[in-house]
Design a protein around this motif. Sequence first.
Motif, PDB file in Angstrom:
ATOM      1  N   THR A  37      43.642  42.965  38.285  1.00 19.93           N
ATOM      2  CA  THR A  37      43.459  44.278  38.922  1.00 19.93           C
ATOM      3  C   THR A  37      43.907  44.280  40.377  1.00 19.93           C
ATOM      4  OG1 THR A  37      41.186  43.856  39.712  1.00 19.93           O
ATOM      5  CG2 THR A  37      41.434  44.678  37.458  1.00 19.93           C
ATOM      6  N   LEU A  38      44.046  43.103  40.964  1.00 17.25           N
ATOM      7  CA  LEU A  38      44.439  43.002  42.371  1.00 17.25           C
ATOM      8  C   LEU A  38      45.943  43.144  42.560  1.00 17.25           C
ATOM      9  CD1 LEU A  38      42.229  39.962  43.454  1.00 17.25           C
ATOM     10  CD2 LEU A  38      41.729  42.388  43.772  1.00 17.25           C
ATOM     11  N   ARG A  39      46.708  42.838  41.550  1.00 17.48           N
ATOM     12  CA  ARG A  39      48.159  42.873  41.653  1.00 17.48           C
ATOM     13  C   ARG A  39      48.629  44.309  41.910  1.00 17.48           C
ATOM     14  NH1 ARG A  39      50.626  38.216  39.536  1.00 17.48           N
ATOM     15  NH2 ARG A  39      52.461  39.384  38.837  1.00 17.48           N
ATOM     16  N   ASN A  40      49.570  44.442  42.839  1.00 18.15           N
ATOM     17  CA  ASN A  40      50.132  45.742  43.214  1.00 18.15           C
ATOM     18  C   ASN A  40      49.141  46.649  43.941  1.00 18.15           C
ATOM     19  OD1 ASN A  40      52.784  45.321  41.990  1.00 18.15           O
ATOM     20  ND2 ASN A  40      51.739  45.551  40.010  1.00 18.15           N
ATOM     21  N   ARG A  41      48.045  46.076  44.413  1.00 16.71           N
ATOM     22  CA  ARG A  41      47.075  46.867  45.166  1.00 16.71           C
ATOM     23  C   ARG A  41      47.420  46.833  46.654  1.00 16.71           C
ATOM     24  NH1 ARG A  41      41.815  46.982  43.075  1.00 16.71           N
ATOM     25  NH2 ARG A  41      41.184  47.950  45.054  1.00 16.71           N
ATOM     26  N   ALA A  42      47.196  47.944  47.326  1.00 13.76           N
ATOM     27  CA  ALA A  42      47.390  47.995  48.772  1.00 13.76           C
ATOM     28  C   ALA A  42      46.194  47.324  49.452  1.00 13.76           C
ATOM     29  CB  ALA A  42      47.505  49.441  49.237  1.00 13.76           C
ATOM     30  N   THR A  43      46.452  46.669  50.563  1.00 14.17           N
ATOM     31  CA  THR A  43      45.392  45.935  51.268  1.00 14.17           C
ATOM     32  C   THR A  43      44.198  46.824  51.589  1.00 14.17           C
ATOM     33  OG1 THR A  43      47.168  44.673  52.319  1.00 14.17           O
ATOM     34  CG2 THR A  43      44.955  44.392  53.216  1.00 14.17           C
ATOM     35  N   ARG A  44      44.466  48.023  52.080  1.00 15.80           N
ATOM     36  CA  ARG A  44      43.398  48.910  52.518  1.00 15.80           C
ATOM     37  C   ARG A  44      42.643  49.544  51.354  1.00 15.80           C
ATOM     38  NH1 ARG A  44      44.080  49.663  57.996  1.00 15.80           N
ATOM     39  NH2 ARG A  44      46.121  49.012  58.767  1.00 15.80           N
ATOM     40  N   SER A  45      43.146  49.359  50.127  1.00 15.19           N
ATOM     41  CA  SER A  45      42.459  49.936  48.970  1.00 15.19           C
ATOM     42  C   SER A  45      41.306  49.054  48.485  1.00 15.19           C
ATOM     43  CB  SER A  45      43.450  50.149  47.817  1.00 15.19           C
ATOM     44  OG  SER A  45      43.833  48.900  47.235  1.00 15.19           O
ATOM     45  N   SER A  56      37.837  47.313  48.373  1.00 16.34           N
ATOM     46  CA  SER A  56      36.499  47.609  48.878  1.00 16.34           C
ATOM     47  C   SER A  56      35.880  46.341  49.455  1.00 16.34           C
ATOM     48  CB  SER A  56      35.619  48.133  47.744  1.00 16.34           C
ATOM     49  OG  SER A  56      35.379  47.112  46.785  1.00 16.34           O
ATOM     50  N   LEU A  57      34.772  46.515  50.169  1.00 14.14           N
ATOM     51  CA  LEU A  57      34.068  45.358  50.720  1.00 14.14           C
ATOM     52  C   LEU A  57      33.624  44.428  49.600  1.00 14.14           C
ATOM     53  CD1 LEU A  57      32.705  43.788  52.993  1.00 14.14           C
ATOM     54  CD2 LEU A  57      30.728  45.325  52.796  1.00 14.14           C
ATOM     55  N   GLY A  58      33.145  44.999  48.492  1.00 15.94           N
ATOM     56  CA  GLY A  58      32.717  44.181  47.359  1.00 15.94           C
ATOM     57  C   GLY A  58      33.860  43.392  46.765  1.00 15.94           C
ATOM     58  N   GLU A  59      35.037  44.000  46.676  1.00 13.15           N
ATOM     59  CA  GLU A  59      36.209  43.305  46.134  1.00 13.15           C
ATOM     60  C   GLU A  59      36.656  42.196  47.070  1.00 13.15           C
ATOM     61  OE1 GLU A  59      38.479  46.659  43.429  1.00 13.15           O
ATOM     62  OE2 GLU A  59      38.592  46.820  45.615  1.00 13.15           O
ATOM     63  N   ARG A  60      36.598  42.449  48.366  1.00 11.85           N
ATOM     64  CA  ARG A  60      36.978  41.409  49.324  1.00 11.85           C
ATOM     65  C   ARG A  60      36.054  40.201  49.197  1.00 11.85           C
ATOM     66  NH1 ARG A  60      37.385  45.760  53.203  1.00 11.85           N
ATOM     67  NH2 ARG A  60      35.630  44.913  54.399  1.00 11.85           N
ATOM     68  N   GLU A  61      34.783  40.470  49.027  1.00 10.92           N
ATOM     69  CA  GLU A  61      33.821  39.374  48.880  1.00 10.92           C
ATOM     70  C   GLU A  61      34.037  38.636  47.568  1.00 10.92           C
ATOM     71  OE1 GLU A  61      31.725  38.136  51.126  1.00 10.92           O
ATOM     72  OE2 GLU A  61      32.707  39.563  52.471  1.00 10.92           O
ATOM     73  N   GLN A  62      34.398  39.359  46.516  1.00 13.60           N
ATOM     74  CA  GLN A  62      34.652  38.722  45.224  1.00 13.60           C
ATOM     75  C   GLN A  62      35.881  37.821  45.307  1.00 13.60           C
ATOM     76  OE1 GLN A  62      34.595  41.453  41.932  1.00 13.60           O
ATOM     77  NE2 GLN A  62      34.934  39.861  40.398  1.00 13.60           N
ATOM     78  N   ILE A  63      36.898  38.283  46.032  1.00 15.87           N
ATOM     79  CA  ILE A  63      38.091  37.464  46.239  1.00 15.87           C
ATOM     80  C   ILE A  63      37.711  36.176  46.957  1.00 15.87           C
ATOM     81  CG2 ILE A  63      40.272  37.299  47.513  1.00 15.87           C
ATOM     82  CD1 ILE A  63      40.623  40.313  47.034  1.00 15.87           C
ATOM     83  N   ALA A  64      36.894  36.294  47.994  1.00 12.54           N
ATOM     84  CA  ALA A  64      36.471  35.119  48.761  1.00 12.54           C
ATOM     85  C   ALA A  64      35.677  34.152  47.897  1.00 12.54           C
ATOM     86  CB  ALA A  64      35.638  35.561  49.967  1.00 12.54           C
ATOM     87  N   GLU A  65      34.847  34.681  47.015  1.00 11.42           N
ATOM     88  CA  GLU A  65      34.032  33.835  46.138  1.00 11.42           C
ATOM     89  C   GLU A  65      34.906  33.042  45.167  1.00 11.42           C
ATOM     90  OE1 GLU A  65      30.514  34.316  42.741  1.00 11.42           O
ATOM     91  OE2 GLU A  65      30.930  35.973  44.117  1.00 11.42           O
ATOM     92  N   GLY A 102      56.417  40.952  45.068  1.00 12.91           N
ATOM     93  CA  GLY A 102      55.300  41.567  45.759  1.00 12.91           C
ATOM     94  C   GLY A 102      54.034  41.596  44.924  1.00 12.91           C
ATOM     95  N   SER A 103      54.191  41.699  43.604  1.00 15.33           N
ATOM     96  CA  SER A 103      53.026  41.740  42.726  1.00 15.33           C
ATOM     97  C   SER A 103      52.298  40.400  42.670  1.00 15.33           C
ATOM     98  CB  SER A 103      53.440  42.153  41.311  1.00 15.33           C
ATOM     99  OG  SER A 103      54.412  41.251  40.794  1.00 15.33           O
ATOM    100  N   ASP A 104      52.979  39.324  43.100  1.00 13.27           N
ATOM    101  CA  ASP A 104      52.355  37.992  43.106  1.00 13.27           C
ATOM    102  C   ASP A 104      51.589  37.722  44.395  1.00 13.27           C
ATOM    103  OD1 ASP A 104      53.408  37.457  40.623  1.00 13.27           O
ATOM    104  OD2 ASP A 104      55.126  36.328  41.376  1.00 13.27           O
TER     105      ASP A 104
END
Length: 217
Positions: free
Chosen positions: A75-83, A85-94, A178-180
Amino acid sequence: MTRFQNSLSKAITLKAVTLGAALSMTAGLALAADNTVSADQILHALQPKPLTRSLSVGPQADPAASAKEISFVKTLRNRATRSLSLGEREQIAEIAATKPKIDLEIQFDYNSASISRNSTLAVQELGKALSNPNLRGSTFVVAGHTDGVGSDSFNQDLSERRADTIKRYLIEKYGIAGSDLVTVGYGKTKLKDTENPNDPINRRVQVVNMDTKTAQQ
């Protein structure tokens, strides 16, 4: 001393000063190159590590957990950075905490998303590493981090723009898909040195291989 001798002395002195400056500059460039992480080092850090028997019974071995992780990364592929959410950023970090990763000291111009001239070589080495066939098909997170100077909102925006700059460079200069490349900014929320928030060591770009594959042992 004659006028000729005086002129000759001045010319010799000027030549010596010029040569000294050139040698000093060359030494500085050599030092900068020596401090740059090489493409081979980046490649080694980002390659999936062998899965040993002792590690095969952990959470990552759970098929449901692995499927959920794979689905989220897709779901992260082709996503804009600003799109994100805080929860998604934390999930990425985890997820990133368990993946092959490397911190690169890529510097930018002051309060800017423009790559510093001194860090161009570092970004080029990253481009070479990500172009290696051994990493083909992987999804990489490019995470921007700032130091503790400034407001939360300013640093969050700056870290996002800097991560986007690295992504554009890799796409334009090295043809990375870019999708990678998934970009995320953490501002000053994940300092490398929490006891010294203003230390330049906190200003970094972290690259994570989010691939779920493991190397064969």
